[in-house]
Design an enzyme around this catalytic site. Structure first.
Site, PDB file in Angstrom:
ATOM      1  CD  GLU A 188      40.551  32.018  43.279  1.00 21.39           C
ATOM      2  OE1 GLU A 188      40.345  31.298  42.270  1.00 21.39           O
ATOM      3  OE2 GLU A 188      41.575  31.930  43.976  1.00 21.39           O
ATOM      4  CG  HIS A 198      43.435  30.144  40.739  1.00 21.49           C
ATOM      5  ND1 HIS A 198      42.456  29.746  41.601  1.00 21.49           N
ATOM      6  CD2 HIS A 198      44.296  29.092  40.667  1.00 21.49           C
ATOM      7  CE1 HIS A 198      42.691  28.511  42.029  1.00 21.49           C
ATOM      8  NE2 HIS A 198      43.815  28.090  41.469  1.00 21.49           N
ATOM      9  NE  ARG A 222      41.737  25.000  45.526  1.00 18.24           N
ATOM     10  CZ  ARG A 222      42.450  24.664  44.457  1.00 18.24           C
ATOM     11  NH1 ARG A 222      43.556  25.345  44.163  1.00 18.24           N
ATOM     12  NH2 ARG A 222      42.073  23.654  43.684  1.00 18.24           N
TER      13      ARG A 222
END
Length: 318
Positions: free
Chosen positions: A265, A284, A236
């Site tokens: 994000e 991601h 993360r």
């Protein structure tokens, strides 16, 4: 009963839901359901299919007068206020296990691409800058027989360690508890965080997102790494102090970083880290293998079905 799905899924995956319930699914595959639409749809929803792009906070849960189950298509659930959900007797499901190998693959691929400057090499060709061969042109760090330090030896950490073993890497790890499988089968060595940072050629962060791991890697930790070290984060973004990482990379305190996750994000092309040569970034996509994402979606649907029909979830967040 009504189910809200905040992302677009293939018809064959949601068919079991549509056969039993009224399904409202967001129609665009490239972006999540807008917040305003979600807040409206959740008011009379019994089930919610969500993912890491949605903030399932107290504001949303207060509007959810009928909600019985939340199912996220992810392992992590830090975007969900689990405590608030429990207060409202809403069960929360997630999808651990099925994405382990895909994420471990991506992590090791990012490690190799960053250490050997693969993306930089492609950019050189695309920008027509490849003029000749030179002895130290685009030289990176070796991987074979180097030392990898894994922070977080859970399922994915163990998967990365198995791949590292195939490259004859020495494996160090730091975790809340000892991992006997890693130690016995892979000869991994448990150590404290400082020792791992000092000795590792590749530092791989795979810790979960908790209060204790928030910005756990910052200025002090980067200063302890070798100046030839490569830092990889597929956990993360909130686990890393991005300002400290930028400084460490710009001042060449470490060699390079490979990142699949960020503090906030999505990031834009003007993000400071993207201005640096020695950064490899991804949007991601740790679990973004077709088979894996399909299995995650099916498991998330099964969690929903079980919750709405009064059965235990396959994987419930406790």
């Amino acid at each position: 009963m009504k189910i809200v799905i905040t992302c677009h899924l293939p018809n064959d995956i949601i068919q079991p839901l549509e056969e039993r319930y009224d399904v409202v699914m967001w129609e665009k595959s490239s972006e999540p359901m807008p917040r305003e639409r979600l807040l409206k749809e959740i008011e009379d929803a019994d089930g919610l299919f969500t993912n890491v792009a949605d903030q399932i906070n107290e504001e949303l849960l207060e509007r959810a007068k009928k909600l019985k189950v939340i199912s996220t298509m992810a392992v992590g659930y830090d975007n969900i206020d689990v405590a608030a959900a429990k207060r409202k007797n809403i069960v929360v499901g997630h999808t651990p296990g099925v994405l382990t190998e895909a994420t471990a693959d991506l992590t090791f691929a990012l490690l190799m691409a960053t250490g050997r400057r693969i993306v930089e090499g492609m950019d050189v060709i695309r920008q027509n800058q490849w003029k000749s061969w030179a002895p130290f042109f685009l030289t990176g760090q070796e991987i074979y027989a180097k030392t990898i330090g894994i922070i977080g030896m859970g399922r994915i950490g163990l998967g990365v360690a198995k791949r590292a073993k195939g490259f004859s890497m020495d494996i160090l790890y730091h975790n809340r508890s000892r991992n006997q499988e890693a130690e016995q089968e892979l000869q991994a060595t448990y150590c404290d965080l400082d020792e791992l940072l000092t000795k590792s050629d590749y530092v791989v962060l795979l810790a979960p997102s908790t209060e204790n791991t928030y910005k756990m890697i910052g200025k002090e930790q980067f200063a302890k790494m070798k100046n030839t070290a490569v830092f990889i984060n597929t956990s993360r973004g909130t686990n890393v102090d991005e300002e400290a990482l930028y400084h460490a990379l710009k001042e060449e305190e470490i060699f390079a970083a490979g990142l699949d996750v960020f503090d906030s994000e999505p990031i834009s092309s003007t993000h400071p880290l993207l201005s640096l040569r020695n950064v490899t970034v991804l949007p991601h996509i740790g679990s973004a293998a077709i088979e894996t994402r399909e299995e995650m979606a099916r498991l998330a649907c099964q969690n929903l079905l079980n919750g709405l029909e009064g059965r235990p979830l396959v994987h419930e967040v406790k």
